[in-house]
Design a protein around this motif. Structure first.
Motif, short mmCIF file in Angstrom:
data_model
loop_
_atom_site.label_atom_id
_atom_site.label_comp_id
_atom_site.label_asym_id
_atom_site.label_seq_id
_atom_site.Cartn_x
_atom_site.Cartn_y
_atom_site.Cartn_z
N LEU A 118 0.81 -1.21 0.00
CA LEU A 118 0.00 0.00 0.00
C LEU A 118 0.85 1.27 0.00
O LEU A 118 0.31 2.37 0.02
CB LEU A 118 -0.93 0.01 1.21
CG LEU A 118 -1.87 -1.18 1.31
CD1 LEU A 118 -2.73 -1.06 2.56
CD2 LEU A 118 -2.74 -1.31 0.08
N ALA A 119 2.16 1.11 -0.04
CA ALA A 119 3.02 2.29 0.04
C ALA A 119 3.21 2.96 -1.32
O ALA A 119 3.63 4.10 -1.41
CB ALA A 119 4.39 1.91 0.59
N VAL A 120 2.92 2.24 -2.40
CA VAL A 120 3.10 2.77 -3.74
C VAL A 120 1.79 2.62 -4.50
O VAL A 120 1.06 1.67 -4.30
CB VAL A 120 4.23 2.03 -4.49
CG1 VAL A 120 4.43 2.59 -5.88
CG2 VAL A 120 5.53 2.09 -3.71
N GLY A 121 1.51 3.55 -5.37
CA GLY A 121 0.33 3.44 -6.21
C GLY A 121 -0.83 4.27 -5.70
O GLY A 121 -0.83 4.74 -4.57
N ASP A 122 -1.83 4.44 -6.57
CA ASP A 122 -2.97 5.26 -6.19
C ASP A 122 -3.93 4.46 -5.33
O ASP A 122 -3.82 3.24 -5.17
CB ASP A 122 -3.66 5.80 -7.45
CG ASP A 122 -4.06 4.68 -8.40
OD1 ASP A 122 -4.81 3.78 -7.98
OD2 ASP A 122 -3.61 4.69 -9.56
N VAL A 123 -4.91 5.17 -4.78
CA VAL A 123 -5.83 4.54 -3.82
C VAL A 123 -6.67 3.45 -4.48
O VAL A 123 -6.91 2.40 -3.89
CB VAL A 123 -6.73 5.61 -3.18
CG1 VAL A 123 -7.80 4.97 -2.32
CG2 VAL A 123 -5.87 6.56 -2.35
N ASP A 124 -7.12 3.67 -5.72
CA ASP A 124 -7.93 2.67 -6.40
C ASP A 124 -7.18 1.36 -6.54
O ASP A 124 -7.73 0.27 -6.33
CB ASP A 124 -8.36 3.18 -7.78
CG ASP A 124 -9.40 4.29 -7.69
OD1 ASP A 124 -10.05 4.39 -6.63
OD2 ASP A 124 -9.54 5.06 -8.66
N PHE A 125 -5.89 1.46 -6.90
CA PHE A 125 -5.12 0.22 -7.07
C PHE A 125 -4.84 -0.43 -5.72
O PHE A 125 -4.80 -1.66 -5.61
CB PHE A 125 -3.80 0.49 -7.80
CG PHE A 125 -3.08 -0.78 -8.18
CD1 PHE A 125 -3.53 -1.54 -9.25
CD2 PHE A 125 -1.99 -1.21 -7.45
CE1 PHE A 125 -2.89 -2.73 -9.58
CE2 PHE A 125 -1.34 -2.40 -7.78
CZ PHE A 125 -1.79 -3.15 -8.84
N GLN A 126 -4.65 0.37 -4.69
CA GLN A 126 -4.46 -0.19 -3.35
C GLN A 126 -5.68 -1.03 -2.95
O GLN A 126 -5.55 -2.12 -2.39
CB GLN A 126 -4.23 0.93 -2.34
CG GLN A 126 -2.89 1.64 -2.50
CD GLN A 126 -2.79 2.87 -1.62
OE1 GLN A 126 -3.67 3.14 -0.80
NE2 GLN A 126 -1.73 3.62 -1.79
N GLN A 127 -6.88 -0.51 -3.26
CA GLN A 127 -8.09 -1.26 -2.93
C GLN A 127 -8.18 -2.55 -3.75
O GLN A 127 -8.64 -3.59 -3.24
CB GLN A 127 -9.33 -0.38 -3.18
CG GLN A 127 -9.42 0.83 -2.26
CD GLN A 127 -9.38 0.46 -0.80
OE1 GLN A 127 -10.06 -0.46 -0.37
NE2 GLN A 127 -8.58 1.18 -0.02
N LYS A 128 -7.74 -2.51 -5.01
CA LYS A 128 -7.71 -3.73 -5.83
C LYS A 128 -6.78 -4.76 -5.21
O LYS A 128 -7.09 -5.96 -5.18
CB LYS A 128 -7.24 -3.40 -7.26
CG LYS A 128 -8.29 -2.76 -8.13
CD LYS A 128 -7.75 -2.46 -9.53
CE LYS A 128 -7.36 -3.69 -10.29
NZ LYS A 128 -6.95 -3.39 -11.68
N CYS A 129 -5.63 -4.29 -4.71
CA CYS A 129 -4.66 -5.20 -4.09
C CYS A 129 -5.26 -5.87 -2.86
O CYS A 129 -5.13 -7.08 -2.66
CB CYS A 129 -3.39 -4.45 -3.71
SG CYS A 129 -2.39 -3.91 -5.11
N LEU A 130 -5.92 -5.06 -2.03
CA LEU A 130 -6.55 -5.61 -0.82
C LEU A 130 -7.61 -6.64 -1.18
O LEU A 130 -7.72 -7.70 -0.55
CB LEU A 130 -7.15 -4.49 0.01
CG LEU A 130 -6.16 -3.59 0.75
CD1 LEU A 130 -6.90 -2.41 1.39
CD2 LEU A 130 -5.40 -4.36 1.81
N GLY A 131 -8.40 -6.31 -2.20
CA GLY A 131 -9.43 -7.25 -2.64
C GLY A 131 -8.85 -8.55 -3.15
O GLY A 131 -9.35 -9.64 -2.85
#
Length: 354
Positions: A118-131
């Protein structure tokens, strides 16, 4: 895994990834291990994005046809369709991160190791990663995540390991460990920061001060008042473009918004490697702080987002002397962790604004 910087989290992940051997003891791994550690680890920068996907599949022991079946999903998830046949050396840090995570998550590892996704990338992609990590975990596989985002850890993880100086402090249910970690860090948070310049070969943040509306150092402020954050840093002359960024977080580590200095550098406003800038915040009708404690992370990075220096765990508290109300930490405002406001950045060594 949670813990302050230097507690051993990343080292433990490297041991689990068989990159670093343990000094004693052993690790028992059952199944294939996919890891996302430092950005770019396991990639060949002369190869294209597509070629690196097949390279990683081969490292995991997968056949070419197996990788082909997942290729489209990997590319689409990483959102780099236009650049998939471009050599990796031309990718930005964020693009490398997106591809690295997509490869690690889609090549069906039995154990997925993730360090600060979650330290790199925009918020939308962070949420995709978590999902995606949630999907991997629900499919019966193991996810080991290192992150300073405590809210993400609480939502995703069943159990949490708290490390300090390489030793286990607690290993238990997520909420219990997070409470202990927060209580410990409440006494460790800092209000001012000063660090002697260690080397003139490297960029370094040397001083941070939080100032109230009268210019006095204070970390307890009124939500109706203006305040400023003064940052002094050393930047070798060869760095022509840099970005200074202040990340405001809730006290549990949830990113709320970012204040970012626009591209600056020695060619823009100074011929000296010593810099002195101030972020000036003025409350408006659309944006106010809540009566709460916040954490600040300040980072100095290149224009390509490569980190040069970071200061974490600073604390900022707001009081409400006039009982003003705000919804930054309630309702929809709580979910909008990509809120960006535009403060003024004052360059003290030249006395003008960017």
């Amino acid at each position: 895994m949670v813990g302050n910087n230097g507690s051993g989290k990343s080292t433990l992940l490297k041991i689990l990834s068989r990159i670093t051997p343990p000094t004693e003891g052993l690790v028992v791994l059952r199944g294939k291990v996919g890891s996302l550690l430092e950005v770019g680890t396991g990639f060949h920068h002369e190869l294209t994005g597509r070629e690196n996907i097949f390279l990683n599949g081969a490292i995991l022991g997968m056949k070419k046809n197996e990788v082909k079946q997942r290729l489209k999903a990997i590319i689409n998830f990483a959102e780099i369709n236009k650049f998939i046949d471009t050599p990796l050396k031309h990718y930005s840090t964020g693009m490398k991160m997106r591809l690295a995570f997509s490869v690690a998550a889609h090549l069906d590892p039995d154990i997925l190791l993730v360090d600060e996704v979650l330290a790199v990338g925009d918020v939308d992609f962070q949420q995709k990663c978590l999902g995606k990590m949630g999907e991997v975990a629900k499919s019966g596989r193991t996810v080991i995540l290192v992150s300073h985002d405590l809210r993400a850890i609480e939502n995703l993880c069943n159990r949490v390991l708290y490390l300090e100086h390489g030793k286990q402090i607690m290993f238990d249910r997520a909420r219990a460990v997070i409470n202990k970690y927060l209580n410990k860090n409440l006494s460790d948070t800092i209000f001012t920061y000063k660090c002697r310049l260690k080397s003139k070969q490297h960029a370094q943040i040397t001083s941070i001060s939080i100032l109230d509306k009268l210019g006095k150092a204070s970390a307890i402020l009124d939500i109706a008042d203006s305040f400023s954050i003064r940052v002094q840093y050393f930047l070798p002359l060869e760095f022509k473009r840099t970005r200074l960024k202040v990340i405001f977080k809730s006290f549990v580590g949830q990113p709320l918004f970012v204040a970012e200095e626009r591209e600056s550098g020695t060619t823009n406003y100074s011929n000296s490697p010593y810099h002195d800038v101030t972020l000036i915040y003025k409350p408006t009708g659309q944006f106010r702080f809540n009566k709460a404690d916040y954490r600040l992370t300040l980072s100095l990075a290149t224009a390509h987002r490569d980190s040069l220096d970071t200061v974490d765990n600073m604390r900022l508290s707001f009081l409400d002397k006039n009982a003003l109300t705000t919804n930054l930490n309630s309702g929809r405002g709580h979910q909008d962790n990509n809120l960006i406001f535009l403060p003024e950045w004052e360059i003290n060594d030249k006395h003008h604004y960017l």
